[in-house]
Scaffold this active site. Structure first.
Site: not given
Ligand code: UD1
Ligand code: UDP
Length: 396
Positions: A229
């Site tokens: 992601h």
């Molecule tokens: C965010 C965090 C990242 C973290 C991740 C955990 C920042 C800059 N990034 O990344 O550090 O590792 O969360 O998962 O804060 N979207 C949906 N539904 C949702 C959420 C997101 O469709 O519920 C889609 C949207 O298109 C959105 C994109 O995902 O634009 C990115 O979401 P965003 O929260 O900006 O960043 P993440 O990649 O989720």
């Molecule tokens: N996780 C989850 N479902 C998934 C992938 C990750 O519940 O399909 C959990 C995972 O076990 C961990 C956390 O989400 O506890 C990690 O989140 P993510 O990888 O989205 O973000 P990051 O840690 O890179 O910020």
């Protein structure tokens, strides 16, 4: 006698601000600890920024982890980073004006972490940062900037590892701060990692989900679990195609299916940027089985039965280490360098050759990896509660 018996304090009003999947999961550990042992001393409100909003990225964790529903949701949603952060900061200001907490607690390194910490700081509320001191030495990522800035507006810094603690000392924080504590004289602590508390607490329950593997026709110890992601992997068509293409090659050359839990960001990127040929392979489910974002218990179960974990996640690198499962990381750098040094994570980047080489190491050469207690003893939530009390006791 508990440590709290020594303290002459009234109830501490704590506002925890979360916004993303990993933060909801992390926050459940502290909430559980407060409920079990500190309910006479700490009262916690949970505020969700709404950065993540799909049920499987947010609410499902409140249900699955027996976490009460959040008290307030700011419904931020997705946007450019400056707009997202400014919307969150305005929302946090409104909420803090109404709750008037004694302390604001934030987790990790997301835009929600940064927005909440800076807004709280601007309003003179003390901030506690859990996962302080973690560094990837890569300031081109939003997470690294969020980490550094959050640490520098915090009054209590809870590092999850010795490495994190030492990074803070290198940046000028005082390891031996004496009370009274403040933003100018913050507490520095190595508390261990709340993700280990959660893993220990939920492991048995997660294993009860094992029957789910049958749905995907995979056998234990003969599949790779994959997540993806990070912006630098999903926003670049070249890297995205290379990683997915390499995972197809990996599946073919090791005769092993891949279970790929697809983050919504990645689902969107794949619709827009993935080559037609790879889209067709994914549709066929032949090498890579795509699934919606797993629940926490499912994710732990899928990790624990996998032969290898291929990911760019921060949290999954740690959970894989707790489960003694090797990680092929779709990155060139990591904020969890100790895992690379321990030999459980290989920085494989996005190229087919490096990814296959890393898989070869773990699946065929099978190096002996040692698993020291890098992330504490699984009592991070308890130690965090003690640091919260320490901050207020010495202020009295
Ligand atoms: C965010 C965090 C990242 C973290 C991740 C955990 C920042 C800059 N990034 O990344 O550090 O590792 O969360 O998962 O804060 N979207 C949906 N539904 C949702 C959420 C997101 O469709 O519920 C889609 C949207 O298109 C959105 C994109 O995902 O634009 C990115 O979401 P965003 O929260 O900006 O960043 P993440 O990649 O989720
Ligand atoms: N996780 C989850 N479902 C998934 C992938 C990750 O519940 O399909 C959990 C995972 O076990 C961990 C956390 O989400 O506890 C990690 O989140 P993510 O990888 O989205 O973000 P990051 O840690 O890179 O910020």
């Amino acid at each position: 006698m508990w440590i709290t018996d020594y303290y002459n304090i009234t109830m501490i009003q704590l506002t925890t601000i979360v916004g993303t999947r990993p933060q909801v999961i992390k926050a459940s550990a502290l909430h559980r600890q407060i409920k079990e042992k500190y309910s006479n001393t700490i009262h916690e409100n949970i505020v969700h920024t709404g950065q993540h909003y799909d049920d499987r990225m947010s609410d499902i964790f409140f249900r699955e982890l027996e976490f009460p529903v959040m008290d307030i949701n700011l419904n931020t949603g997705s946007d450019t980073h400056p707009r997202q952060i400014s919307f969150m900061m305005e929302g946090v200001e409104r909420v803090l004006n109404s709750l008037m907490p004694d302390m604001v607690l934030v987790y990790g390194d997301t835009n929600s972490t940064f927005a909440a910490a800076v807004a709280a700081n601007k309003m003179n509320f003390p901030v506690m940062h859990v996962e302080a001191g973690v560094r990837s030495s890569n300031k081109t990522t939003p997470e690294e900037i969020n980490r550094i800035l959050t640490d520098h507006v915090s009054s209590v810094l809870a590092a999850p590892t010795v490495n994190g603690f030492n990074n803070l000392v290198k940046e000028g924080f005082n390891a031996y701060a004496e009370p009274p504590f403040s933003i100018n004289n913050p507490i520095l602590a190595n508390t261990g990692d709340v993700m280990l508390d959660n893993l220990n607490y939920y492991f048995e329950l997660a294993m009860e989900k094992s029957a789910e593997m049958g749905r995907y026709n995979v056998s234990p110890d003969n599949y790779a679990f994959m997540t993806l992601h990070r912006d630098f992997n999903t926003d670049s068509a070249e890297r995205l195609n290379s990683i997915i293409g390499s995972m197809v090659a990996l599946s073919a050359s090791f005769a092993m299916p891949v279970i790929f839990s697809v983050h919504p960001r990645t689902a969107k990127a794949m619709r827009e940027k993935l080559d037609k040929k790879l889209q067709d392979i994914l549709k066929s489910g032949d090498h890579i089985i795509t699934i919606p974002p797993a629940t926490y218990l499912e994710a732990i179960m899928f990790m624990n039965h996998a032969s290898v974990i291929c990911t760019d996640s921060g949290g999954i690198q740690k959970e894989a280490f707790f489960l003694k499962k090797p990680v092929v990381l779709f990155r060139e750098k990591t904020e969890w360098d100790e895992l690379v040094r321990a030999g459980n994570t290989i920085l494989a980047g996005a190229g087919e050759e490096t990814l296959l080489e890393a898989a070869e190491v773990f699946l065929h050469k099978k190096p002996k990896i040692v698993y020291p207690a890098l992330f504490g003893q699984g009592n991070a939530a308890e130690l965090i509660c003690q640091e919260i009390l320490r901050f207020f006791e010495k202020q009295a």
